[in-house]
Design a protein around this motif. Structure first.
Motif, PDB file in Angstrom:
ATOM      1  N   ALA A 118       0.864  -1.192   0.000  1.00 50.41           N
ATOM      2  CA  ALA A 118       0.000   0.000   0.000  1.00 50.41           C
ATOM      3  C   ALA A 118       0.890   1.228   0.000  1.00 50.41           C
ATOM      4  N   ILE A 119       0.661   2.129  -0.947  1.00 51.13           N
ATOM      5  CA  ILE A 119       1.395   3.399  -0.970  1.00 51.13           C
ATOM      6  C   ILE A 119       0.395   4.498  -0.616  1.00 51.13           C
ATOM      7  N   ILE A 120       0.731   5.276   0.403  1.00 52.29           N
ATOM      8  CA  ILE A 120      -0.194   6.305   0.882  1.00 52.29           C
ATOM      9  C   ILE A 120       0.285   7.660   0.392  1.00 52.29           C
ATOM     10  N   GLY A 121      -0.391   8.195  -0.613  1.00 52.08           N
ATOM     11  CA  GLY A 121       0.003   9.493  -1.177  1.00 52.08           C
ATOM     12  C   GLY A 121       0.410   9.328  -2.626  1.00 52.08           C
ATOM     13  N   ALA A 122      -0.307  10.019  -3.537  1.00 50.38           N
ATOM     14  CA  ALA A 122      -0.095   9.827  -4.973  1.00 50.38           C
ATOM     15  C   ALA A 122       0.689  10.965  -5.610  1.00 50.38           C
ATOM     16  N   GLY A 123       1.689  11.462  -4.880  1.00 46.66           N
ATOM     17  CA  GLY A 123       2.578  12.474  -5.450  1.00 46.66           C
ATOM     18  C   GLY A 123       3.777  11.799  -6.105  1.00 46.66           C
ATOM     19  N   PRO A 124       4.767  12.608  -6.539  1.00 48.05           N
ATOM     20  CA  PRO A 124       5.929  12.045  -7.232  1.00 48.05           C
ATOM     21  C   PRO A 124       6.617  10.914  -6.470  1.00 48.05           C
ATOM     22  N   SER A 125       6.830  11.077  -5.158  1.00 53.72           N
ATOM     23  CA  SER A 125       7.584  10.036  -4.447  1.00 53.72           C
ATOM     24  C   SER A 125       6.791   8.729  -4.395  1.00 53.72           C
ATOM     25  N   GLY A 126       5.459   8.802  -4.322  1.00 55.56           N
ATOM     26  CA  GLY A 126       4.632   7.594  -4.354  1.00 55.56           C
ATOM     27  C   GLY A 126       4.772   6.876  -5.682  1.00 55.56           C
ATOM     28  N   PHE A 127       4.701   7.640  -6.777  1.00 50.38           N
ATOM     29  CA  PHE A 127       4.825   7.011  -8.101  1.00 50.38           C
ATOM     30  C   PHE A 127       6.231   6.448  -8.311  1.00 50.38           C
ATOM     31  N   TYR A 128       7.259   7.194  -7.860  1.00 54.12           N
ATOM     32  CA  TYR A 128       8.616   6.679  -8.041  1.00 54.12           C
ATOM     33  C   TYR A 128       8.831   5.414  -7.209  1.00 54.12           C
ATOM     34  N   ALA A 129       8.245   5.358  -6.012  1.00 58.85           N
ATOM     35  CA  ALA A 129       8.374   4.144  -5.196  1.00 58.85           C
ATOM     36  C   ALA A 129       7.715   2.965  -5.930  1.00 58.85           C
ATOM     37  N   ALA A 130       6.525   3.207  -6.493  1.00 59.02           N
ATOM     38  CA  ALA A 130       5.835   2.147  -7.243  1.00 59.02           C
ATOM     39  C   ALA A 130       6.707   1.698  -8.416  1.00 59.02           C
ATOM     40  N   ASP A 131       7.281   2.674  -9.116  1.00 63.37           N
ATOM     41  CA  ASP A 131       8.101   2.354 -10.290  1.00 63.37           C
ATOM     42  C   ASP A 131       9.300   1.483  -9.912  1.00 63.37           C
ATOM     43  N   HIS A 132       9.981   1.849  -8.836  1.00 66.07           N
ATOM     44  CA  HIS A 132      11.151   1.062  -8.413  1.00 66.07           C
ATOM     45  C   HIS A 132      10.721  -0.352  -8.029  1.00 66.07           C
TER      46      HIS A 132
ATOM     47  N   GLY B 268      -0.123  14.902  -6.461  1.00 66.51           N
ATOM     48  CA  GLY B 268       0.384  15.713  -5.353  1.00 66.51           C
ATOM     49  C   GLY B 268       0.768  17.120  -5.784  1.00 66.51           C
ATOM     50  N   LEU B 269       1.998  17.513  -5.436  1.00 66.26           N
ATOM     51  CA  LEU B 269       2.421  18.892  -5.704  1.00 66.26           C
ATOM     52  C   LEU B 269       2.613  19.185  -7.197  1.00 66.26           C
ATOM     53  N   VAL B 270       2.651  18.147  -8.034  1.00 60.84           N
ATOM     54  CA  VAL B 270       2.762  18.444  -9.467  1.00 60.84           C
ATOM     55  C   VAL B 270       1.463  19.125  -9.928  1.00 60.84           C
ATOM     56  N   ARG B 271       0.355  18.734  -9.329  1.00 59.42           N
ATOM     57  CA  ARG B 271      -0.916  19.401  -9.642  1.00 59.42           C
ATOM     58  C   ARG B 271      -1.154  20.625  -8.754  1.00 59.42           C
ATOM     59  N   ALA B 272      -0.820  20.498  -7.456  1.00 60.36           N
ATOM     60  CA  ALA B 272      -1.221  21.545  -6.504  1.00 60.36           C
ATOM     61  C   ALA B 272      -0.073  22.434  -6.043  1.00 60.36           C
ATOM     62  N   GLY B 273       1.144  22.205  -6.535  1.00 56.34           N
ATOM     63  CA  GLY B 273       2.281  22.990  -6.067  1.00 56.34           C
ATOM     64  C   GLY B 273       3.041  23.662  -7.203  1.00 56.34           C
ATOM     65  N   VAL B 274       3.345  22.907  -8.249  1.00 57.32           N
ATOM     66  CA  VAL B 274       4.102  23.477  -9.376  1.00 57.32           C
ATOM     67  C   VAL B 274       3.316  24.676  -9.923  1.00 57.32           C
ATOM     68  N   ALA B 275       4.031  25.763 -10.190  1.00 60.11           N
ATOM     69  CA  ALA B 275       3.350  27.000 -10.614  1.00 60.11           C
ATOM     70  C   ALA B 275       2.627  26.781 -11.939  1.00 60.11           C
ATOM     71  N   PRO B 276       1.444  27.378 -12.078  1.00 62.87           N
ATOM     72  CA  PRO B 276       0.660  27.172 -13.300  1.00 62.87           C
ATOM     73  C   PRO B 276       1.353  27.690 -14.557  1.00 62.87           C
ATOM     74  N   ASP B 277       2.286  28.653 -14.389  1.00 63.05           N
ATOM     75  CA  ASP B 277       3.009  29.146 -15.574  1.00 63.05           C
ATOM     76  C   ASP B 277       4.261  28.316 -15.848  1.00 63.05           C
TER      77      ASP B 277
ATOM     78  N   HIS C 108      -6.542  23.600  -5.376  1.00 65.68           N
ATOM     79  CA  HIS C 108      -6.646  22.462  -4.451  1.00 65.68           C
ATOM     80  C   HIS C 108      -7.977  22.558  -3.699  1.00 65.68           C
ATOM     81  N   PRO C 109      -8.750  21.453  -3.608  1.00 59.38           N
ATOM     82  CA  PRO C 109     -10.055  21.526  -2.948  1.00 59.38           C
ATOM     83  C   PRO C 109     -10.016  22.082  -1.520  1.00 59.38           C
ATOM     84  N   ASP C 110      -8.890  21.958  -0.822  1.00 55.47           N
ATOM     85  CA  ASP C 110      -8.807  22.470   0.558  1.00 55.47           C
ATOM     86  C   ASP C 110      -8.878  23.991   0.617  1.00 55.47           C
ATOM     87  N   CYS C 111      -8.564  24.674  -0.466  1.00 54.51           N
ATOM     88  CA  CYS C 111      -8.306  26.121  -0.380  1.00 54.51           C
ATOM     89  C   CYS C 111      -9.248  27.004  -1.167  1.00 54.51           C
ATOM     90  N   GLN C 112     -10.373  26.444  -1.598  1.00 57.44           N
ATOM     91  CA  GLN C 112     -11.281  27.278  -2.402  1.00 57.44           C
ATOM     92  C   GLN C 112     -11.820  28.460  -1.621  1.00 57.44           C
TER      93      GLN C 112
END
Ligand code: NAP
Length: 466
Positions: free
Chosen positions: A14-28, A50-59, A138-142
């Motif tokens: 079980a991987i908890i959290g679908a950000g980059p580190s979760g995907f990289y762990a799955a990949d390895h 994760g932060l690729v959707r909610a952190g990386v700047a939109p520009d 991000h849904p938390d911050c509307q």
């Protein structure tokens, strides 16, 4: 019982959290020659990344193309996604121990660090990380609200997040309209009265945490002039000596860029972005209504620690900066997960190189691992999570060989699926996400934008006819 990690008895992770580190762990895990692995990835949001959707700047749309790699990983038949399923709410640690041999926490760093100065909580003083999640939909911050009728803004800190915030505040509506910024943020920023943005670094230009491309981008804004104070971009003796000993090319280039900004004359653009160094806010001062109106700033000098690091020390020179809006951008911080050992000082899960440890005994907790920011703290770029996850996965595989894994009563894939369905009937599969993704891109196509995001969980569910 057959050996764990075979076709007949796959290793259940079980991987908890679908950000980059979760995907990289799955990949390895998938790339390892042995064992046979079946991975279930959970995220509290319906949407992954994760932060690729909610952190990386939109520009910075190019950076987001890393999601193609994540989609490839998710397309493996032995991968399942359970979005909209929150650890500690819908599923607990005790549940996971019933269904999986190994659990890997990759929940990132969801909150921010504080300055610890008087006035920090005045109206108009906000965390930059919250502002970032707001403009990224991000849904938390509307419901977050920023008074963009203020003319002067301070951003405390000179990391890449501070630069992102300063840049987004400096962009024109037309520049922003080409991005996937949340619709409500586009509207609010289009009405913005902000004219001056002050980025405040507590150390000197040689110690600025932002990277060179980000520094350069600030000089290329369509309608904002960038400036530095000439006296603040001159290196002090300690920084000069440190750079002579270690002539790091990226730092040298960064200082050149900042010196060039110090030599620029205003060109009449409607906004001004001022990058300051060797200053620290010591107090935020409010009006009678409790709204921040100015900042008391101390000038700093650098001193060398025993380890040779250059740290800031307050001098007895002060200045006042009138500001109506403050964004504190002094780093993210991890949030504890129910039942998982946490190192409160560092804001990370208690771990040794990715193996979760019991803080009392310092011994590994069988079957529990961590990767990414919740393992090492909020540092590095997206790609840094790849080797970080590799380190963790190496221990997961080593422990499997040693037989040091959990002994779940129900390791079958279908059993976990039944549990999720029972606890959260509105869970998202990866297929659901890909449909939502198509809808967002189609909404964007209609108005010439990369995508128009759904920003609430209810809207996401409704979009899929739930
Ligand atoms: P960061 O890079 O650690 O920067 C934090 C900044 O806050 C530093 O300038 C730090 O100064 C300052 N600071 C800390 N405590 C302070 C205090 N009490 N008073 C004043 N200033 C204080 O963190 P971040 O900007 O949140 O970024 C997190 C990570 O994400 C970084 O690795 C960053 O590179 C990465 N990121 C990358 C991108 C990109 O690649 N475009 C975009 C966003 C984020 P000191 O140096 O003096 O401690």
């Amino acid at each position: 019982m057959t050996q764990v990690g075979t076709d007949a008895n796959p290793l259940r992770v079980a991987i908890i959290g679908a950000g980059p580190s979760g995907f990289y762990a799955a990949d390895h895990l998938f790339r390892a020659r042995d064992p046979v692995v079946e991975i279930d990835m959970f995220d509290r949001l319906p949407t992954p990344y994760g932060l690729v959707r909610a952190g990386v700047a939109p520009d910075h749309q190019k950076i987001k193309s890393v999601t193609k790699v994540f989609n490839r990983i998710a397309s493996r038949p032995n991968f399942r996604y359970y979005g909209n399923v929150e650890f500690g709410v819908h599923i607990t640690l005790a549940d996971l121990r019933e269904y999986y041999h190994q659990i890997c926490y990759t929940t990132g760093a969801q909150t921010d660090r504080h300055l610890g100065i008087p006035g920090e909580d005045l109206v108009g003083s906000h965390s930059a990380t919250e502002f970032v999640t707001w403009y990224n939909g991000h849904p938390d911050c509307q419901e977050c609200c920023y008074d963009l009728s203020q003319e002067r803004v301070a951003v405390v800190g000179v990391g890449n997040v501070a630069v992102d915030v300063a840049r987004i505040l400096s962009r024109t509506p037309d520049e922003l309209a080409k991005t996937d910024i949340a619709d409500y943020a586009l509207e609010a920023l289009s009405q913005s009265q902000v004219r001056e943005i002050h980025l405040l670094g507590r150390r000197g230009p040689a110690q600025a945490a932002f990277t060179t491309p980000e520094a350069k981008e600030l000089g290329e804004l369509e309608d904002a002039d960038v400036a530095c104070l000439p006296e603040e971009v001159e290196l002090d003796d300690l920084s000069r000596t440190a750079l002579d000993h270690n002539p790091d090319q990226a730092t040298i280039r960064k200082i050149e860029i900042l010196r060039e900004y110090a030599s620029r004359q205003p060109t009449g653009k409607s906004r001004r972005l001022v990058i300051r160094f060797l200053v620290s806010p010591v107090e935020l001062i409010g009006n009678d209504a409790g709204q921040v109106v100015r900042m008391h700033l101390a000038r700093n000098a650098l001193y060398a620690t025993e380890a040779g690091t250059l740290r800031p020390r307050q001098t007895d020179h002060f200045e006042e900066l009138p500001v109506g809006l403050v964004f504190r951008s002094v780093g993210y911080r991890g949030v504890p997960l129910p039942g998982v050992p946490f190192n409160d000082k560092w804001g990370v899960i208690a771990n040794h190189k990715g193996r979760v440890i019991n803080p009392d005994t310092q011994q590994p907790v069988v079957g529990e691992y961590t990767a990414g920011w919740i393992k090492r703290g909020p540092s590095g770029v997206i790609g840094t999570n790849k080797p970080d996850a590799a380190e963790t996965v190496a221990f997961m595989l080593e422990d499997l060989i040693e037989g040091s894994i959990l002994n779940p009563a129900q390791p079958e894939v279908a059993a976990a699926e039944r549990l999720v369905l029972e606890r959260q009937p509105d869970y998202f599969t990866y297929g659901d996400w890909l449909r939502l993704d198509e809808l967002e891109v189609a909404r964007g196509w209609e108005v010439g934008r990369p995508r128009v995001k759904f920003t609430s969980v209810a809207d996401m569910l409704a979009a899929l006819g739930r």
